[in-house]
Design a protein around this motif. Structure first.
Motif, PDB file in Angstrom:
ATOM      1  N   GLN A  21       0.819  -1.193   0.000  1.00 20.33           N
ATOM      2  CA  GLN A  21       0.000   0.000   0.000  1.00 20.33           C
ATOM      3  C   GLN A  21       0.864   1.258   0.000  1.00 20.33           C
ATOM      4  O   GLN A  21       1.854   1.330   0.707  1.00 20.33           O
ATOM      5  CB  GLN A  21      -0.919   0.015   1.220  1.00 20.33           C
ATOM      6  CG  GLN A  21      -2.006  -1.049   1.172  1.00 20.33           C
ATOM      7  CD  GLN A  21      -2.876  -1.011   2.422  1.00 20.33           C
ATOM      8  OE1 GLN A  21      -2.532  -0.378   3.409  1.00 20.33           O
ATOM      9  NE2 GLN A  21      -3.995  -1.716   2.351  1.00 20.33           N
ATOM     10  N   VAL A  22       0.487   2.233  -0.812  1.00 19.37           N
ATOM     11  CA  VAL A  22       1.140   3.530  -0.813  1.00 19.37           C
ATOM     12  C   VAL A  22       0.276   4.472   0.009  1.00 19.37           C
ATOM     13  O   VAL A  22      -0.866   4.736  -0.381  1.00 19.37           O
ATOM     14  CB  VAL A  22       1.310   4.062  -2.249  1.00 19.37           C
ATOM     15  CG1 VAL A  22       1.956   5.427  -2.234  1.00 19.37           C
ATOM     16  CG2 VAL A  22       2.144   3.084  -3.061  1.00 19.37           C
ATOM     17  N   PRO A  23       0.750   4.956   1.160  1.00 21.46           N
ATOM     18  CA  PRO A  23      -0.122   5.714   2.053  1.00 21.46           C
ATOM     19  C   PRO A  23      -0.624   7.022   1.452  1.00 21.46           C
ATOM     20  O   PRO A  23      -1.805   7.216   1.246  1.00 21.46           O
ATOM     21  CB  PRO A  23       0.750   5.952   3.285  1.00 21.46           C
ATOM     22  CG  PRO A  23       2.150   5.850   2.776  1.00 21.46           C
ATOM     23  CD  PRO A  23       2.110   4.843   1.672  1.00 21.46           C
ATOM     24  N   GLY A  24       0.289   7.936   1.108  1.00 27.71           N
ATOM     25  CA  GLY A  24      -0.145   9.225   0.589  1.00 27.71           C
ATOM     26  C   GLY A  24      -0.757  10.086   1.670  1.00 27.71           C
ATOM     27  O   GLY A  24      -1.192   9.607   2.717  1.00 27.71           O
ATOM     28  N   PHE A 127       6.941  15.132   6.672  1.00 28.93           N
ATOM     29  CA  PHE A 127       5.895  15.383   5.681  1.00 28.93           C
ATOM     30  C   PHE A 127       5.610  14.094   4.923  1.00 28.93           C
ATOM     31  O   PHE A 127       6.482  13.231   4.769  1.00 28.93           O
ATOM     32  CB  PHE A 127       6.307  16.477   4.699  1.00 28.93           C
ATOM     33  CG  PHE A 127       6.479  17.820   5.346  1.00 28.93           C
ATOM     34  CD1 PHE A 127       5.378  18.611   5.630  1.00 28.93           C
ATOM     35  CD2 PHE A 127       7.745  18.283   5.681  1.00 28.93           C
ATOM     36  CE1 PHE A 127       5.539  19.843   6.231  1.00 28.93           C
ATOM     37  CE2 PHE A 127       7.914  19.514   6.288  1.00 28.93           C
ATOM     38  CZ  PHE A 127       6.806  20.305   6.569  1.00 28.93           C
ATOM     39  N   ILE A 128       4.373  13.974   4.452  1.00 30.47           N
ATOM     40  CA  ILE A 128       3.944  12.805   3.702  1.00 30.47           C
ATOM     41  C   ILE A 128       3.525  13.240   2.308  1.00 30.47           C
ATOM     42  O   ILE A 128       2.693  14.137   2.151  1.00 30.47           O
ATOM     43  CB  ILE A 128       2.771  12.086   4.402  1.00 30.47           C
ATOM     44  CG1 ILE A 128       3.192  11.620   5.795  1.00 30.47           C
ATOM     45  CG2 ILE A 128       2.293  10.895   3.576  1.00 30.47           C
ATOM     46  CD1 ILE A 128       2.062  11.001   6.589  1.00 30.47           C
ATOM     47  N   ALA A 129       4.094  12.611   1.281  1.00 31.16           N
ATOM     48  CA  ALA A 129       3.755  12.952  -0.103  1.00 31.16           C
ATOM     49  C   ALA A 129       2.240  12.769  -0.331  1.00 31.16           C
ATOM     50  O   ALA A 129       1.651  11.822   0.196  1.00 31.16           O
ATOM     51  CB  ALA A 129       4.537  12.051  -1.056  1.00 31.16           C
ATOM     52  N   PRO A 130       1.602  13.685  -1.076  1.00 27.87           N
ATOM     53  CA  PRO A 130       2.179  14.818  -1.809  1.00 27.87           C
ATOM     54  C   PRO A 130       2.019  16.164  -1.119  1.00 27.87           C
ATOM     55  O   PRO A 130       1.751  17.175  -1.778  1.00 27.87           O
ATOM     56  CB  PRO A 130       1.361  14.793  -3.100  1.00 27.87           C
ATOM     57  CG  PRO A 130      -0.018  14.383  -2.630  1.00 27.87           C
ATOM     58  CD  PRO A 130       0.210  13.432  -1.497  1.00 27.87           C
ATOM     59  N   ALA A 131       2.129  16.207   0.209  1.00 23.25           N
ATOM     60  CA  ALA A 131       1.958  17.460   0.943  1.00 23.25           C
ATOM     61  C   ALA A 131       3.228  17.801   1.709  1.00 23.25           C
ATOM     62  O   ALA A 131       3.918  16.926   2.228  1.00 23.25           O
ATOM     63  CB  ALA A 131       0.783  17.356   1.906  1.00 23.25           C
ATOM     64  N   GLY A 132       3.574  19.099   1.752  1.00 24.29           N
ATOM     65  CA  GLY A 132       4.708  19.557   2.525  1.00 24.29           C
ATOM     66  C   GLY A 132       5.877  20.029   1.676  1.00 24.29           C
ATOM     67  O   GLY A 132       5.765  20.215   0.460  1.00 24.29           O
ATOM     68  N   PHE A 133       7.015  20.225   2.331  1.00 21.98           N
ATOM     69  CA  PHE A 133       8.228  20.680   1.650  1.00 21.98           C
ATOM     70  C   PHE A 133       8.821  19.550   0.803  1.00 21.98           C
ATOM     71  O   PHE A 133       8.851  18.394   1.232  1.00 21.98           O
ATOM     72  CB  PHE A 133       9.274  21.141   2.662  1.00 21.98           C
ATOM     73  CG  PHE A 133       8.998  22.495   3.246  1.00 21.98           C
ATOM     74  CD1 PHE A 133       9.258  23.654   2.516  1.00 21.98           C
ATOM     75  CD2 PHE A 133       8.465  22.614   4.523  1.00 21.98           C
ATOM     76  CE1 PHE A 133       8.995  24.903   3.050  1.00 21.98           C
ATOM     77  CE2 PHE A 133       8.204  23.858   5.058  1.00 21.98           C
ATOM     78  CZ  PHE A 133       8.461  25.003   4.321  1.00 21.98           C
ATOM     79  N   TYR A 134       9.320  19.902  -0.381  1.00 26.88           N
ATOM     80  CA  TYR A 134       9.875  18.881  -1.264  1.00 26.88           C
ATOM     81  C   TYR A 134      11.033  19.427  -2.088  1.00 26.88           C
ATOM     82  O   TYR A 134      11.158  20.630  -2.309  1.00 26.88           O
ATOM     83  CB  TYR A 134       8.802  18.335  -2.208  1.00 26.88           C
ATOM     84  CG  TYR A 134       8.221  19.361  -3.153  1.00 26.88           C
ATOM     85  CD1 TYR A 134       8.847  19.675  -4.364  1.00 26.88           C
ATOM     86  CD2 TYR A 134       7.028  20.020  -2.852  1.00 26.88           C
ATOM     87  CE1 TYR A 134       8.323  20.624  -5.235  1.00 26.88           C
ATOM     88  CE2 TYR A 134       6.484  20.964  -3.715  1.00 26.88           C
ATOM     89  CZ  TYR A 134       7.129  21.258  -4.896  1.00 26.88           C
ATOM     90  OH  TYR A 134       6.609  22.199  -5.746  1.00 26.88           O
ATOM     91  N   HIS A 135      11.877  18.505  -2.542  1.00 25.22           N
ATOM     92  CA  HIS A 135      12.907  18.774  -3.542  1.00 25.22           C
ATOM     93  C   HIS A 135      12.478  18.061  -4.819  1.00 25.22           C
ATOM     94  O   HIS A 135      12.045  16.904  -4.772  1.00 25.22           O
ATOM     95  CB  HIS A 135      14.272  18.248  -3.090  1.00 25.22           C
ATOM     96  CG  HIS A 135      14.777  18.870  -1.826  1.00 25.22           C
ATOM     97  ND1 HIS A 135      15.497  20.037  -1.819  1.00 25.22           N
ATOM     98  CD2 HIS A 135      14.645  18.487  -0.529  1.00 25.22           C
ATOM     99  CE1 HIS A 135      15.812  20.348  -0.570  1.00 25.22           C
ATOM    100  NE2 HIS A 135      15.299  19.429   0.232  1.00 25.22           N
ATOM    101  N   GLN A 136      12.599  18.746  -5.948  1.00 27.34           N
ATOM    102  CA  GLN A 136      12.176  18.149  -7.221  1.00 27.34           C
ATOM    103  C   GLN A 136      13.320  18.123  -8.220  1.00 27.34           C
ATOM    104  O   GLN A 136      13.989  19.130  -8.442  1.00 27.34           O
ATOM    105  CB  GLN A 136      11.001  18.937  -7.808  1.00 27.34           C
ATOM    106  CG  GLN A 136      10.555  18.410  -9.172  1.00 27.34           C
ATOM    107  CD  GLN A 136       9.342  19.129  -9.717  1.00 27.34           C
ATOM    108  OE1 GLN A 136       8.269  19.096  -9.116  1.00 27.34           O
ATOM    109  NE2 GLN A 136       9.500  19.796 -10.850  1.00 27.34           N
TER     110      GLN A 136
END
Length: 249
Positions: A21-24, A127-136
């Motif tokens: 399962q992918v939580p998200g 943070f949990i994808a797709p919410a919060g700070f991210y590097h792309q």
């Protein structure tokens, strides 16, 4: 013994189901959205060198981005983006062999830009994808061409403005590869929407970029390409993004 085997079997199946399962964020894995991208760039001929007058030669550049993303794990998502823009390119390489110094109308030419991008987002701790700070990190195919009507560009010789030189654009768009990095944040709004802000830097490599190495070889056939290549980088080197999205499911 049978109970033990059955219990181990249930634990194994359960662990496999959980790991698969992918939580998200709030169970949302798929999202789609829109970003408006902009940044200002300096026109060399418009700036006189005085730092107090640096904005005299600046213009804003825009791109429209449509994107979809899918969560792969708690910290990683993958996505595709499509960018579209019509950017006014300021032609700084004007000398054309056998034609002298050519200048397009108003010193600008319209560039039609299409970018097809694949990206990966890596979300920071807590943070949990797709919410919060991210590097792309991203890699993209860039297609660009003349955006003028009729696929032609009318230029004038600086020494004889009454004698126009009409240059026809290539039938196939020019192409190159874009490598990008950005840092941003998605801010959830309720259960189904979010706001996105980001700042990034892009590097354009390959394709037709080799024409930038020697501007002395500019002629009618590559006049548009040489100028577009330089503008492609000045317009899109740095970008600020602001947009919104929908957490679909």
């Amino acid at each position: 013994m049978r109970k033990t085997i059955l219990l181990l079997l249930l634990l194994f199946v359960g662990s496999q189901t959980i790991s698969a399962q992918v939580p998200g964020y709030q169970g949302k894995r798929f999202s789609a959205g829109y970003n408006a991208s902009t940044f200002f760039y300096i026109i060399p001929e418009g700036w006189n060198g005085d730092i107090s007058d640096i904005f005299a030669g600046t213009r804003l550049s825009y791109k429209t981005e449509l994107h979809v993303n899918y969560v792969l794990s708690r910290k990683v998502s993958a996505g595709f983006s499509y960018y579209f823009a019509k950017q006014k390119a300021y032609f700084t390489h004007n000398y054309v062999e056998n034609f002298g110094y050519l200048v397009p109308k108003d010193d600008y030419a319209l560039c039609r830009l299409n970018i097809f991008e694949f990206n990966m987002k890596f979300f920071r701790k807590n943070f949990i994808a797709p919410a919060g700070f991210y590097h792309q990190l991203s890699v993209a195919m860039v297609l660009y061409s003349l955006g003028e009507k009729g696929n032609t560009l009318t230029t004038y010789n600086q020494n004889n403005s009454s004698a126009p030189v009409v240059i026809e654009g290539d039938k196939d768009p020019y192409s190159c590869v874009k490598l990008g990095y950005s840092i941003g944040k998605t801010n959830p709004i309720g259960h189904n929407f979010y706001l996105n802000t980001a700042i990034g830097v892009n590097f354009f490599r390959g394709g037709d970029s080799y024409f930038l190495r020697d501007a002395s070889e500019v002629h009618v056939r590559n006049y548009i390409l040489v100028n577009f290549n330089r503008n492609l980088r000045t317009h899109n080197l740095i970008e600020l993004k602001l947009g919104f999205g929908w957490l679909a499911f």
